[in-house]
Enzyme design. Structure first.
Site, PDB file in Angstrom:
ATOM      1  CG  ASN A 190      -1.943   1.093   1.183  1.00  0.00           C
ATOM      2  OD1 ASN A 190      -1.965   1.906   0.272  1.00  0.00           O
ATOM      3  ND2 ASN A 190      -2.765   1.159   2.203  1.00  0.00           N
ATOM      4  CG  ASP A 191       1.799   3.110   3.700  1.00  0.00           C
ATOM      5  OD1 ASP A 191       0.738   3.665   3.375  1.00  0.00           O
ATOM      6  OD2 ASP A 191       2.035   2.689   4.841  1.00  0.00           O
TER       7      ASP A 191
END
Lengths: 260, 184
Positions: A190-191
């Site tokens: 995600n990040d």
């Protein structure tokens, strides 16, 4: 967190070395020195990868952006609903679309993240890797330096599943290739692919180099939820049109889509 | 064992450890690298016991065997997913061990006049315990025993500043306090 752990790791070496000095034992100094130096080098490499100074990480500026984030959330949640509704309408054609994308794709990059570790999906990813290479596609893995929760987390998991080491690529080596990549498959990351890192000032990931997954032609994301990841920043990637979201346990969703 | 023999053998072991780390560069040789490192470390421990003439101390052996068994049990039981926690925990214990050694130096030889030993021991004390507490918190966070979200206290920087200042003050006090007394 990976950086803090790496720093602590080196500190344990430093502690050993200093204690070795105190008891006049050169061997303890030597071994402690090795651990300390190796850990510090690794810490430095990771800090560079996140584009932040060690002090700013230690002082814990990370949490400053939280208030700001919450105020955005309502809007984002609303947008997310819209996306979901749209997706629901397209549902029938989506599977065909995925099939077509996979068939047409020549070059594929797989981006693993902490979610792959959580779902223990590395073996199914290995199956996916084999299937795609057998079909004559070029498959690479893109590993962000701080993917996962500790240094080298992804490398260890993929190596455990017997994925050839030379198909793993570091951020700098692969980032220029995304613009000519047909398909990016995200497994629980995600990040490290959040384009907001370039724009969302004041958030923990602002200024961090990301894997440029958003430049690829198509993106299929196998994540559990669309909630913000570890850094707590909404991922703007989810809103792009060329992104297909498959929410759920990566193990189930991957085998459902690819039949591996 | 003479000093020079000890140092020579120990140097070979240290090279073994570095070579082991080098082998860990690639997954193919990583297992043998790990083994080489572990063997080198074990020999170093034995050498040190020999040098200081405490090879026959049975309490020491009992402790090492007990610790070894616990470590072995944990490393067998641990799932691939929980390895980060385990690494953080073991790492913290290493820091804690250094901290304990520093305490022993400071407490046992509390009439030491050697400034070098005092300073290094105090440094070891601080770094060792910072490593211990930090790694334990990291391990608990990785294990999701405590929330993984960063926790920002009110006046975070003030608290950090005060605790760092206190650490420095106590470190200096420990170093300059008159010898012969453990407490002030």
């Amino acid at each position: 967190m990976p950086i803090t752990i790496s720093l602590l790791n080196s500190l344990s070496g430093v502690a050993g070395a200093v204690t070795g000095l105190a008891i006049y034992d050169p061997v303890l100094v030597a071994v402690g020195g090795i651990v300390g130096a190796a850990g510090l080098i690794l810490t430095q490499v990771m800090c560079k990868a996140m584009n932040r100074s060690l002090t700013s990480i230690l002082i814990g500026k990370t949490a400053v952006a939280y208030g700001k984030n919450d105020s955005d959330k309502a809007g984002v949640a609303f947008a997310e609903n819209d996306i979901n509704r749209e997706k629901a309408i397209k549902q029938e054609s989506e599977e065909e679309k995925i099939k077509r994308i996979i068939e047409e794709a020549k070059s594929i990059v797989i981006i693993p993240g902490y979610g792959m570790a959580l779902a223990q999906a590395q073996y199914i990813v290995k199956g996916l890797y084999e299937k795609l290479t057998e079909e004559g596609k070029e498959v690479k893995f893109a590993i962000h330096p701080v993917a996962g929760r500790m240094p080298g987390h992804m490398n260890v998991l993929l190596a455990e599943a017997d994925i050839p080491y030379d198909s793993l690529f570091e951020l700098d080596d692969i980032n220029d290739e995304f613009s000519c990549t047909d398909l990016v498959i995200v497994v629980g990351a995600n990040d490290v692919i959040n384009p907001a890192a370039n724009t969302a000032e004041g958030t923990p990931i602002y200024g961090m180099p990301i894997l440029n997954a958003h430049l690829a032609k198509n993106i299929i994301i196998f994540n559990k939820v669309t909630n913000p990841g570890y850094a707590g920043v909404q991922n703007t990637l989810y809103e792009l049109d060329k992104v297909i979201l498959k929410l759920g346990d990566a193990k189930d969703t991957i085998s459902e889509v690819f039949g591996v | 064992m003479s000093n020079s023999l000890y140092y020579t053998l120990a140097l070979i072991c240290v090279i073994g450890i570095i070579w082991g780390i080098r082998l860990m560069n690639s997954p193919k040789t990583a297992i043998s690298g790990n083994l080489l490192g572990a063997i080198s470390l074990s020999i170093t421990v034995l050498l040190t016991l020999l040098k200081y003439g405490i090879l026959s101390d049975y309490v020491l052996w009992a402790g090492m065997i007990a610790g070894g068994l616990i470590g072995y049990y944990i490393s067998i039981k641990v799932t691939m997913l929980k390895i980060p926690q385990m690494v953080a925990l073991f790492n913290g214990l290493g820091g804690g061990a250094s901290g304990l050694v520093a305490i022993i130096i400071l407490a046992e030889n509390h009439n030491i006049e050697n400034l070098f030993i005092k300073i290094t021991a105090v440094l070891g004390l601080i770094v060792g315990w910072v490593t211990f507490s930090g790694s334990i918190v990291a391990a608990l966070k990785l294990d999701q025993k405590i929330s993984q979200k960063p926790i920002q206290l009110k006046k975070h920087n003030l608290i950090i500043g005060i605790s760092s200042a206190l650490t420095c003050i106590f470190a200096i006090l420990l170093i300059i306090k008159p010898s012969g007394s453990l407490l002030f």
